[in-house]
Design a protein around this motif. Structure first.
Motif, short mmCIF file in Angstrom:
data_model
loop_
_atom_site.label_atom_id
_atom_site.label_comp_id
_atom_site.label_asym_id
_atom_site.label_seq_id
_atom_site.Cartn_x
_atom_site.Cartn_y
_atom_site.Cartn_z
N LEU A 119 55.03 21.73 7.04
CA LEU A 119 53.80 20.58 6.33
C LEU A 119 52.66 21.46 6.56
O LEU A 119 52.31 21.50 7.68
CB LEU A 119 54.16 19.74 7.33
CG LEU A 119 53.06 18.25 6.90
CD1 LEU A 119 53.97 17.86 5.57
CD2 LEU A 119 53.54 17.06 8.03
N ILE A 120 51.79 20.86 6.04
CA ILE A 120 50.37 20.94 6.44
C ILE A 120 49.49 19.50 5.84
O ILE A 120 50.46 18.74 5.03
CB ILE A 120 49.34 21.65 4.87
CG1 ILE A 120 49.72 23.01 5.27
CG2 ILE A 120 48.41 21.45 4.93
CD1 ILE A 120 49.60 23.59 3.84
N LEU A 121 49.31 19.00 6.61
CA LEU A 121 49.49 17.15 7.37
C LEU A 121 47.78 17.48 7.35
O LEU A 121 46.73 17.99 8.29
CB LEU A 121 49.66 17.03 9.19
CG LEU A 121 49.24 15.39 8.87
CD1 LEU A 121 50.08 14.85 8.24
CD2 LEU A 121 49.89 15.34 10.73
N VAL A 122 47.12 16.89 6.34
CA VAL A 122 45.74 16.51 5.87
C VAL A 122 45.21 14.70 6.60
O VAL A 122 45.80 13.48 5.81
CB VAL A 122 45.39 16.54 4.99
CG1 VAL A 122 43.58 17.01 4.37
CG2 VAL A 122 45.90 18.02 4.01
N GLY A 123 44.51 14.97 7.34
CA GLY A 123 44.07 13.17 7.99
C GLY A 123 42.75 14.30 9.27
O GLY A 123 42.41 14.87 9.83
N GLY A 124 43.08 12.40 9.56
CA GLY A 124 41.77 12.33 10.58
C GLY A 124 42.26 12.52 11.97
O GLY A 124 43.37 12.97 12.37
N ASP A 125 41.42 11.51 12.75
CA ASP A 125 41.78 12.07 14.67
C ASP A 125 43.14 11.29 14.76
O ASP A 125 44.58 11.23 15.66
CB ASP A 125 41.70 11.21 15.48
CG ASP A 125 40.73 10.09 14.85
OD1 ASP A 125 41.86 9.32 14.17
OD2 ASP A 125 39.62 8.99 16.09
#
Ligand code: F6P
Length: 378
Positions: A119-125
């Motif tokens: 998985l490539i997980l794109v997100g904030g904190d």
């Protein structure tokens, strides 16, 4: 030992930020050029956790055709959510109340069912902390940091921030002319959660007279004194830029509300500051809340490039057998840092950073010191 990758997924979670589509574009092309299949999970993890909500089953095939011409587009073509944390998934009860349920195991099983190897997980904190949890639970993944707030540690910048600052500066430029014409105080409230990066950078770039940020609890006496000083010198208008997470000395952050499964929503401090300054100075004050405008629109070229570089670096990381890391801007390169390190603390504005010192040298007031320099040059 690294196992072969045949199929990866991309997920975008939390508030959207300009540059997400650039990540999706570069990651898809870099993966397809390695012979991998790529799917996008709709709305964070919801496409896997509640597939019945989606006519296409919650996964979107990311082909070359599907990602063509999206680099300049704001938002995310696969959707996002800030109420889909799999470790505390909000489930509504018939009586109208809700509970948070841990659906980690189920989610990991869904990845296997769909033959998704990584998985490539794109997100904030929040997403990066979820990523750490999923990695510990056995999922192979690489994180990509995004947020307009720029509050993620271990990366010099996140994409979305530059676009937000640029647009906020353009808006404040416009407020200057109307504030000058009417001789008014205008208080402009900007997003940023508990970090003052947007307020500081946009405020400086557009030459405001006072900036109120979460890192410096404020008093309004210094700001009122500055406004009075400006008035004595013939400048009957003043602009104050306030971060949504700013709070008065001894007071609380302004919270609008909280929905199931979400963090508290900040807002309202701008109106409070404007009302108090009007009362204290006798000068008419208005409030402008830029809010979600800062998340919309086409990314700047800086954010497009950062998104592309992050997307490409994430695929290279997976190809090199890495997992549990976040890609990070460390000029002149993009590096990898363990998710555990990246999520240890929030990156707020250091009180001794040169931007803040320069702002003070210019006479910009932060609500913590009586004005000593004139702001009449601005
Ligand atoms: O984290 C990005 C951000 O835009 C914050 O600046 C803001 O407080 C929050 O998201 C708003 O979230 P929502 O989209 O739920 O209103």
């Amino acid at each position: 030992m690294r196992s072969r990758i045949e199929r990866i997924a991309v997920s975008t979670g939390g508030g959207d930020a300009p540059g997400l589509n650039a990540v999706i574009n570069a990651a898809t092309l870099a993966a397809r050029n390695r012979g991998w299949e790529v799917v996008g999970i709709r709305d964070g993890f919801n496409g896997l956790l509640t597939p019945e909500d989606y006519p296409d089953g919650g996964l979107i095939e990311l082909t070359r055709d599907r990602v063509r011409g999206i680099i300049h587009q704001g938002g995310t073509i696969i959707g996002t959510t800030n109420r889909g944390n799999p470790t505390a998934f909000p489930v509504h009860r018939p009586d109208g109340t809700w509970v948070e349920v841990d659906r980690t195991r189920e989610l990991i099983d869904r990845f296997a069912e769909h033959r998704i190897d990584a998985l490539i997980l794109v997100g904030g904190d929040g997403s990066m902390s979820i990523g750490q949890h999923l990695h510990d639970a056995g999922l192979r993944l690489v994180g990509v940091p995004k947020t307009i707030d720029n509050d993620l540690d271990k990366t010099v910048s996140t994409f979305g921030f530059d676009t937000a600052v640029d647009f906020a500066s353009q808006c404040i430029d416009r407020l200057f002319t109307t504030a000058t014409s009417h001789g008014r105080i205008i208080v402009v409230e900007v997003m940023g959660r508990y970090a003052g990066w947007i307020a500081l950078n946009a405020g400086m770039a557009s030459g405001v007279h006072a900036i109120l940020i979460p890192e410096i609890p404020f008093g309004l006496d210094p700001v009122a004194a500055l406004i009075a000083d400006r008035e004595r010198h013939g400048a009957k208008f003043s602009i104050v830029c306030v971060a949504e997470g700013a709070r008065p000395v001894g007071g609380e952050v302004s919270i609008v509300g909280r929905s199931p499964g979400q963090a508290e929503r900040l807002g309202g401090i701008g109106a409070k500051v404007a009302a108090a300054l009007e009362e204290m100075t006798g000068r008419e004050a208005r409030t402008v809340v830029l809010g979600h405008l800062l998340r919309g629109g086409s990314p700047t070229s800086f954010d497009r490039l950062l998104g592309l570089r992050f997307g490409g670096a994430a695929v290279r990381a997976l190809d090199e057998g890495r997992s549990g890391v976040m890609v990070a801007l460390d000029p002149p390169t993009v590096d990898y840092v363990p998710l555990a390190e990246a999520t240890r603390r929030q990156k707020t504005v250091p009180l001794d950073c040169d931007s803040l010192l320069t702002a003070r040298d210019m006479g910009i007031n932060f609500g913590d010191e009586m004005p000593v320099h004139s702001t009449i040059g601005r």
